[in-house]
Design a protein around this motif. Sequence first.
Motif, PDB file in Angstrom:
ATOM      1  N   ALA A 161       0.699  -1.179   0.042  1.00 23.40           N
ATOM      2  CA  ALA A 161      -0.078  -0.020   0.083  1.00 23.40           C
ATOM      3  C   ALA A 161       0.930   1.200   0.151  1.00 23.40           C
ATOM      4  O   ALA A 161       0.696   2.223  -0.631  1.00 23.40           O
ATOM      5  N   ARG A 162       1.971   1.142   0.997  1.00 24.14           N
ATOM      6  CA  ARG A 162       2.863   2.336   0.906  1.00 24.14           C
ATOM      7  C   ARG A 162       3.511   2.606  -0.425  1.00 24.14           C
ATOM      8  O   ARG A 162       3.491   3.835  -0.780  1.00 24.14           O
ATOM      9  N   LEU A 163       4.003   1.577  -0.973  1.00 25.33           N
ATOM     10  CA  LEU A 163       4.756   1.867  -2.361  1.00 25.33           C
ATOM     11  C   LEU A 163       3.902   2.040  -3.478  1.00 25.33           C
ATOM     12  O   LEU A 163       4.316   3.155  -4.105  1.00 25.33           O
ATOM     13  N   ILE A 164       2.710   1.546  -3.650  1.00 25.05           N
ATOM     14  CA  ILE A 164       1.630   1.918  -4.537  1.00 25.05           C
ATOM     15  C   ILE A 164       1.250   3.290  -4.443  1.00 25.05           C
ATOM     16  O   ILE A 164       1.098   4.327  -5.331  1.00 25.05           O
ATOM     17  N   ARG A 165       0.905   3.914  -3.163  1.00 22.87           N
ATOM     18  CA  ARG A 165       0.671   5.197  -2.842  1.00 22.87           C
ATOM     19  C   ARG A 165       1.675   6.311  -3.227  1.00 22.87           C
ATOM     20  O   ARG A 165       1.397   7.260  -3.976  1.00 22.87           O
ATOM     21  N   ALA A 166       2.947   5.997  -3.068  1.00 25.23           N
ATOM     22  CA  ALA A 166       4.245   6.766  -3.427  1.00 25.23           C
ATOM     23  C   ALA A 166       4.132   6.972  -4.844  1.00 25.23           C
ATOM     24  O   ALA A 166       4.487   7.962  -5.481  1.00 25.23           O
ATOM     25  N   LEU A 191      -8.047   5.122 -12.177  1.00 26.20           N
ATOM     26  CA  LEU A 191      -7.587   4.483 -11.250  1.00 26.20           C
ATOM     27  C   LEU A 191      -6.802   2.993 -11.971  1.00 26.20           C
ATOM     28  O   LEU A 191      -5.460   3.065 -11.776  1.00 26.20           O
ATOM     29  N   TRP A 192      -7.558   2.341 -12.577  1.00 19.10           N
ATOM     30  CA  TRP A 192      -7.220   0.953 -13.102  1.00 19.10           C
ATOM     31  C   TRP A 192      -6.671   0.843 -14.489  1.00 19.10           C
ATOM     32  O   TRP A 192      -5.952  -0.079 -14.886  1.00 19.10           O
ATOM     33  N   LYS A 193      -6.923   1.953 -15.201  1.00 22.34           N
ATOM     34  CA  LYS A 193      -6.468   2.065 -16.630  1.00 22.34           C
ATOM     35  C   LYS A 193      -5.229   3.131 -16.924  1.00 22.34           C
ATOM     36  O   LYS A 193      -4.419   3.019 -17.745  1.00 22.34           O
ATOM     37  N   GLU A 194      -5.186   4.157 -15.911  1.00 23.32           N
ATOM     38  CA  GLU A 194      -4.134   4.892 -16.219  1.00 23.32           C
ATOM     39  C   GLU A 194      -3.158   4.843 -15.285  1.00 23.32           C
ATOM     40  O   GLU A 194      -1.821   5.003 -15.601  1.00 23.32           O
ATOM     41  N   LEU A 195      -3.582   4.850 -13.882  1.00 19.79           N
ATOM     42  CA  LEU A 195      -2.467   4.917 -12.760  1.00 19.79           C
ATOM     43  C   LEU A 195      -1.869   3.488 -12.613  1.00 19.79           C
ATOM     44  O   LEU A 195      -0.606   3.222 -12.561  1.00 19.79           O
ATOM     45  N   PHE A 196      -2.801   2.626 -12.432  1.00 22.44           N
ATOM     46  CA  PHE A 196      -2.242   1.298 -11.854  1.00 22.44           C
ATOM     47  C   PHE A 196      -1.128   0.377 -12.887  1.00 22.44           C
ATOM     48  O   PHE A 196      -0.093   0.077 -12.370  1.00 22.44           O
ATOM     49  N   PRO A 197      -1.395   0.766 -14.241  1.00 22.53           N
ATOM     50  CA  PRO A 197      -0.237   0.012 -14.984  1.00 22.53           C
ATOM     51  C   PRO A 197       0.949   0.737 -14.903  1.00 22.53           C
ATOM     52  O   PRO A 197       2.161   0.027 -15.136  1.00 22.53           O
ATOM     53  N   ASN A 198       0.887   1.887 -14.421  1.00 27.94           N
ATOM     54  CA  ASN A 198       2.185   2.658 -14.357  1.00 27.94           C
ATOM     55  C   ASN A 198       2.871   2.298 -12.928  1.00 27.94           C
ATOM     56  O   ASN A 198       4.183   2.508 -12.399  1.00 27.94           O
ATOM     57  N   THR A 199       2.252   1.285 -11.848  1.00 29.22           N
ATOM     58  CA  THR A 199       2.691   0.678 -10.830  1.00 29.22           C
ATOM     59  C   THR A 199       3.071  -0.767 -10.799  1.00 29.22           C
ATOM     60  O   THR A 199       3.798  -1.261 -10.000  1.00 29.22           O
ATOM     61  N   ILE A 200       2.950  -1.547 -12.050  1.00 31.28           N
ATOM     62  CA  ILE A 200       2.971  -2.818 -12.201  1.00 31.28           C
ATOM     63  C   ILE A 200       4.504  -3.272 -11.965  1.00 31.28           C
ATOM     64  O   ILE A 200       4.743  -4.202 -11.154  1.00 31.28           O
ATOM     65  N   THR A 201       5.484  -2.340 -12.406  1.00 25.72           N
ATOM     66  CA  THR A 201       6.830  -3.056 -12.064  1.00 25.72           C
ATOM     67  C   THR A 201       7.163  -2.933 -10.830  1.00 25.72           C
ATOM     68  O   THR A 201       7.783  -3.852 -10.290  1.00 25.72           O
ATOM     69  N   GLN A 202       6.974  -1.970 -10.166  1.00 26.34           N
ATOM     70  CA  GLN A 202       7.532  -1.946  -8.617  1.00 26.34           C
ATOM     71  C   GLN A 202       6.401  -2.860  -7.683  1.00 26.34           C
ATOM     72  O   GLN A 202       7.039  -3.534  -6.796  1.00 26.34           O
ATOM     73  N   ILE A 205       8.261  -6.188  -8.246  1.00 32.74           N
ATOM     74  CA  ILE A 205       9.588  -6.415  -7.472  1.00 32.74           C
ATOM     75  C   ILE A 205       9.040  -6.580  -5.800  1.00 32.74           C
ATOM     76  O   ILE A 205       9.626  -7.279  -5.416  1.00 32.74           O
ATOM     77  N   SER A 206       8.108  -5.864  -5.708  1.00 32.60           N
ATOM     78  CA  SER A 206       7.672  -6.335  -4.111  1.00 32.60           C
ATOM     79  C   SER A 206       7.152  -7.388  -3.887  1.00 32.60           C
ATOM     80  O   SER A 206       7.544  -8.171  -2.937  1.00 32.60           O
ATOM     81  N   ALA A 207       6.421  -7.766  -4.824  1.00 35.03           N
ATOM     82  CA  ALA A 207       5.775  -9.329  -4.755  1.00 35.03           C
ATOM     83  C   ALA A 207       6.742 -10.347  -4.531  1.00 35.03           C
ATOM     84  O   ALA A 207       6.757 -11.423  -3.872  1.00 35.03           O
ATOM     85  N   SER A 208       7.976 -10.151  -5.335  1.00 34.64           N
ATOM     86  CA  SER A 208       8.828 -11.262  -5.333  1.00 34.64           C
ATOM     87  C   SER A 208       9.723 -11.221  -3.917  1.00 34.64           C
ATOM     88  O   SER A 208       9.980 -12.215  -3.312  1.00 34.64           O
ATOM     89  N   ARG A 275      13.665  -6.020 -11.828  1.00 36.74           N
ATOM     90  CA  ARG A 275      13.987  -4.273 -11.672  1.00 36.74           C
ATOM     91  C   ARG A 275      15.189  -4.115 -12.680  1.00 36.74           C
ATOM     92  O   ARG A 275      15.153  -3.153 -13.455  1.00 36.74           O
ATOM     93  N   ASP A 276      16.130  -4.891 -12.950  1.00 41.91           N
ATOM     94  CA  ASP A 276      16.994  -4.791 -14.069  1.00 41.91           C
ATOM     95  C   ASP A 276      16.219  -5.014 -15.560  1.00 41.91           C
ATOM     96  O   ASP A 276      16.470  -4.028 -16.444  1.00 41.91           O
ATOM     97  N   VAL A 277      15.413  -5.662 -15.527  1.00 38.82           N
ATOM     98  CA  VAL A 277      14.627  -5.607 -16.898  1.00 38.82           C
ATOM     99  C   VAL A 277      13.828  -4.522 -17.067  1.00 38.82           C
ATOM    100  O   VAL A 277      13.725  -4.174 -18.418  1.00 38.82           O
ATOM    101  N   PHE A 278      13.136  -4.111 -16.371  1.00 39.35           N
ATOM    102  CA  PHE A 278      12.065  -3.010 -16.571  1.00 39.35           C
ATOM    103  C   PHE A 278      12.938  -1.457 -16.302  1.00 39.35           C
ATOM    104  O   PHE A 278      12.197  -0.428 -16.275  1.00 39.35           O
ATOM    105  N   ASP A 279      14.063  -1.583 -15.941  1.00 43.95           N
ATOM    106  CA  ASP A 279      14.791  -0.231 -15.707  1.00 43.95           C
ATOM    107  C   ASP A 279      14.887   0.607 -16.778  1.00 43.95           C
ATOM    108  O   ASP A 279      15.588   0.216 -17.857  1.00 43.95           O
ATOM    109  N   PRO A 280      14.296   1.517 -16.800  1.00 42.73           N
ATOM    110  CA  PRO A 280      14.588   2.758 -18.025  1.00 42.73           C
ATOM    111  C   PRO A 280      15.972   2.839 -18.380  1.00 42.73           C
ATOM    112  O   PRO A 280      16.165   3.438 -19.637  1.00 42.73           O
TER     113      PRO A 280
END
Length: 284
Positions: A161-166, A191-202, A205-208, A275-280
């Motif tokens: 929750a803290r990570l996604i909020r940030a 929320l689900w089409k614009e914001l959430f896709p931009n948090t998937i990478t983090q 990483i958090s899930a692993s 993190r390495d794979v999705f690092d811009p």
Amino acid sequence: MKMSTLLRRMRKSPMFMIGVILLIIMILLCATSPLWIQWDVTATDLRSRLGAPDFFANGLSGHPFGADALGRDVLSRLFVGDWTSLKITFAVTIISMIFGSVVGLICGYYGGILDSILMRICDLLTAIPQLMFAICIVAMIGSSMSTLIFTLSATGWVATARLIRAQVLGIKNKEFVSASRVLGTKTSRILWKELFPNTITQLMISASGHFGGTILVETNLSYLGMGVQPPTPSWGNLISDGRDYLASAPWVVIAPGVALAITVLAFNFLGDGIRDVFDPKNVN
């Protein structure tokens, strides 16, 4: 990101490949274990008590990793116990990721008093060590697989929750989000089409990392006798059962201990690899 670019980065990331390969091997062995296990993991055989490992000299009909204090095959109990621990860990992680994502999106987007209340709840849960909280809950309502999943999920969502909020706080005022609001797009869609896709990478990483942490907590609880209860095997009670024989029959503890270490390392490697794979900054 194009699929070809994504696959190329995955192949070039040693951490990602090591983590994926180890986890695939572990999951396949556990999932297929009922097909090749030769022993009843709950049946005792005192004639084989603390039998030394034969390292596949007799195939799967022997005791490749030895036998425990009740003559039960360590290899069979190892993989059945792994499957038990993995089922709990997967359930806890999925619940924590879903609930934490919802809370993080709502807090980050709306802010205000709702954000303050939910973040204070997060502060409260963060102040209580997860293992201590789990011990208290299990002591009050008893131990079972459903209790473990509920207890570990009750605190596991906080970090997500803290990570996604940030993440949401950093992008909710971007032009593409403002444009959606101006066009009258529904909040749920933003929320689900614009914001959430931009948090998937983090989130991935958090899930692993959450997988590794959860399996350690579950193992600790089982080791203390407050997790998975005998005769059902889990890595925690396997290690607990063998601690009195560490000097005379170390294989009873070494096998689940090494398996636990490999699994946690695999999840950590996977998180670093993602993190390495999705690092811009990675332009390869």
